[in-house]
Scaffold this motif. Structure first.
Motif, short mmCIF file in Angstrom:
data_model
loop_
_atom_site.label_atom_id
_atom_site.label_comp_id
_atom_site.label_asym_id
_atom_site.label_seq_id
_atom_site.Cartn_x
_atom_site.Cartn_y
_atom_site.Cartn_z
N LEU A 28 3.00 7.52 -12.54
CA LEU A 28 3.72 6.73 -13.43
C LEU A 28 3.25 5.42 -12.91
CD1 LEU A 28 6.19 5.50 -15.00
CD2 LEU A 28 7.64 5.80 -12.85
N VAL A 29 2.88 4.58 -13.88
CA VAL A 29 2.58 2.98 -13.55
C VAL A 29 3.75 2.45 -13.69
CG1 VAL A 29 0.98 1.27 -14.39
CG2 VAL A 29 0.00 3.49 -14.28
N ASP A 30 4.14 1.85 -12.65
CA ASP A 30 5.81 1.13 -12.94
C ASP A 30 5.31 -0.38 -12.69
OD1 ASP A 30 8.34 0.31 -12.37
OD2 ASP A 30 8.81 1.52 -10.70
N GLY A 31 5.68 -0.94 -13.77
CA GLY A 31 5.33 -2.41 -13.88
C GLY A 31 6.61 -2.98 -13.51
N LEU A 36 6.50 -13.19 -10.14
CA LEU A 36 5.90 -14.61 -10.10
C LEU A 36 4.29 -14.07 -10.63
CD1 LEU A 36 6.73 -17.08 -7.52
CD2 LEU A 36 7.29 -17.17 -10.08
N ARG A 37 3.81 -12.77 -10.24
CA ARG A 37 2.45 -12.29 -10.44
C ARG A 37 2.78 -10.91 -11.03
NH1 ARG A 37 0.76 -11.45 -4.19
NH2 ARG A 37 2.44 -9.90 -3.99
N GLU A 38 1.57 -10.66 -11.83
CA GLU A 38 1.55 -9.33 -12.32
C GLU A 38 1.49 -8.18 -11.05
OE1 GLU A 38 0.06 -8.02 -15.38
OE2 GLU A 38 -0.27 -9.72 -16.45
N THR A 39 2.56 -7.36 -11.38
CA THR A 39 2.59 -6.50 -10.08
C THR A 39 3.01 -4.88 -10.61
OG1 THR A 39 3.70 -8.11 -8.46
CG2 THR A 39 3.86 -5.67 -7.93
N PHE A 40 2.20 -4.17 -10.17
CA PHE A 40 2.59 -2.50 -10.42
C PHE A 40 2.45 -1.73 -9.34
CE2 PHE A 40 -0.04 -4.77 -13.64
CZ PHE A 40 0.42 -4.59 -14.95
N GLU A 41 3.05 -0.44 -9.56
CA GLU A 41 3.21 0.59 -8.57
C GLU A 41 2.61 1.73 -9.21
OE1 GLU A 41 7.14 0.64 -6.93
OE2 GLU A 41 6.73 -0.55 -5.32
N LEU A 42 1.77 2.40 -8.58
CA LEU A 42 1.16 3.55 -9.04
C LEU A 42 1.92 4.59 -8.19
CD1 LEU A 42 -0.73 5.18 -10.91
CD2 LEU A 42 -2.54 5.05 -9.15
N VAL A 50 5.34 6.15 -4.15
CA VAL A 50 4.36 4.98 -4.15
C VAL A 50 3.11 5.45 -3.50
CG1 VAL A 50 3.61 2.76 -4.00
CG2 VAL A 50 6.21 3.12 -4.59
N LEU A 51 1.99 5.59 -4.30
CA LEU A 51 0.70 5.81 -3.85
C LEU A 51 -0.06 4.45 -3.71
CD1 LEU A 51 -0.05 8.73 -6.40
CD2 LEU A 51 0.74 8.86 -3.94
N LEU A 52 -0.03 3.72 -4.46
CA LEU A 52 -0.65 2.37 -4.45
C LEU A 52 0.09 1.16 -5.05
CD1 LEU A 52 -4.16 3.53 -5.61
CD2 LEU A 52 -3.79 3.24 -3.42
N GLY A 53 -0.14 0.03 -4.57
CA GLY A 53 0.49 -1.25 -4.99
C GLY A 53 -0.87 -1.92 -5.87
N ILE A 54 -0.42 -2.55 -6.76
CA ILE A 54 -1.67 -3.26 -7.43
C ILE A 54 -0.76 -4.86 -7.92
CG2 ILE A 54 -3.08 -3.40 -9.59
CD1 ILE A 54 -2.50 -0.53 -9.88
N HIS A 55 -1.49 -5.74 -7.42
CA HIS A 55 -0.89 -7.00 -7.70
C HIS A 55 -1.94 -8.08 -8.08
CE1 HIS A 55 -1.20 -7.25 -3.21
NE2 HIS A 55 -1.44 -8.41 -3.67
N ILE A 67 -5.34 -4.31 -4.68
CA ILE A 67 -5.06 -2.88 -4.58
C ILE A 67 -4.70 -2.62 -3.17
CG2 ILE A 67 -5.19 -0.32 -4.98
CD1 ILE A 67 -7.60 -1.16 -6.95
N ASP A 68 -3.38 -2.12 -2.80
CA ASP A 68 -3.07 -1.76 -1.69
C ASP A 68 -2.27 -0.44 -1.30
OD1 ASP A 68 -0.04 -1.96 -1.67
OD2 ASP A 68 -0.51 -4.16 -2.08
N ARG A 69 -2.36 0.14 -0.12
CA ARG A 69 -1.86 1.33 0.13
C ARG A 69 -1.10 1.24 1.45
NH1 ARG A 69 -6.25 5.48 -0.11
NH2 ARG A 69 -5.37 6.09 -2.34
#
Length: 167
Positions: A28-31, A36-42, A50-55, A67-69
Motif C-alpha cells: 500500500l502506498v499511503d500518501g 509541508l512536503r510530499e510524504t509517503f509510506e510503503l 511500514v516498510l519504507l518512508g519516502i519524503h 527513502i528511509d527504513r
C-alpha cells in the motif's frame, strides 16, 4: 517478480495499492496529506507494517526524495546533475553505491540499473489500463520494496519538474 501499480489521478491522500500479477495486494502506498512536503509510506499489503518512508527533502537545490527504513536514510533520489534531459536520475545509497534510472519517465517506460546490471523495468507496455504500469523486478535477490520506492520517487520528482504534469 512483476508488480502492477494502479495510479489514481485524483485520490484522497494519494493512497493506492500495488498488486502482484495475480491481483494480490502486496504493498500500500499511503500518501500523507496535510504535510509541508510530499510524504509517503510503503506498507506491507497484509500486515500494514511500514516498510519504507519516502519524503521530499525540504532544503535542496534540486528536487530530492529521501527513502528511509526504520528512521534511517536508505537512499537519496535526484535528477542527474549534468543531464540535459530530465529522464536520468541517480539513487545514492547510504553506503555510497549508486543506482541509475533512465528512460521515458512520463511514459512510465524506464529502468533501474546498478553498474550496468538491470535490476528493474518499469513499463506500461504489458498493461492495457490507462493509469496502470508494471514494475518488473529482474533480480530475485533485489530489495523489492526499495525498487518500488525508487520508482515512486522518480515519478514524483519528474512530475514536480514539469510543474505537476507527467514528467
Amino acid at each position: 517478480m512483476r508488480l502492477v501499480v494502479r495510479e489514481r489521478l485524483v485520490a484522497v491522500g494519494d493512497d493506492y495499492w500495488i498488486e502482484d500479477e495475480n491481483g494480490n495486494k502486496v504493498y500500500l502506498v499511503d500518501g500523507k496529506s496535510m504535510r509541508l512536503r510530499e510524504t509517503f509510506e510503503l506498507k506491507h499489503g497484509r500486515t500494514d507494517e511500514v516498510l519504507l518512508g519516502i519524503h521530499q527533502k525540504m532544503v535542496a537545490l534540486r528536487g530530492t526524495m529521501v527513502i528511509d527504513r526504520d528512521g534511517e536514510t536508505l537512499a537519496t533520489v535526484r535528477r542527474k546533475r549534468l543531464s540535459l534531459l530530465r529522464n536520468h536520475y541517480t539513487v545514492t545509497m547510504a553506503d555510497g553505491t549508486e543506482l541509475n534510472v533512465s528512460g521515458r519517465i512520463a511514459d512510465r517506460e524506464f529502468a533501474v540499473e546498478h553498474e550496468g546490471e538491470l535490476l528493474a523495468v518499469i513499463s506500461r507496455r504489458w498493461l492495457t489500463l490507462r493509469d496502470t504500469y508494471g514494475i518488473d523486478i529482474v533480480r530475485e535477490d533485489a530489495d523489492a520494496p526499495l525498487l518500488v520506492a525508487v520508482a515512486i520517487s522518480v515519478i514524483q520528482l519528474a512530475e514536480k519538474d514539469r510543474g505537476g504534469g507527467d514528467d
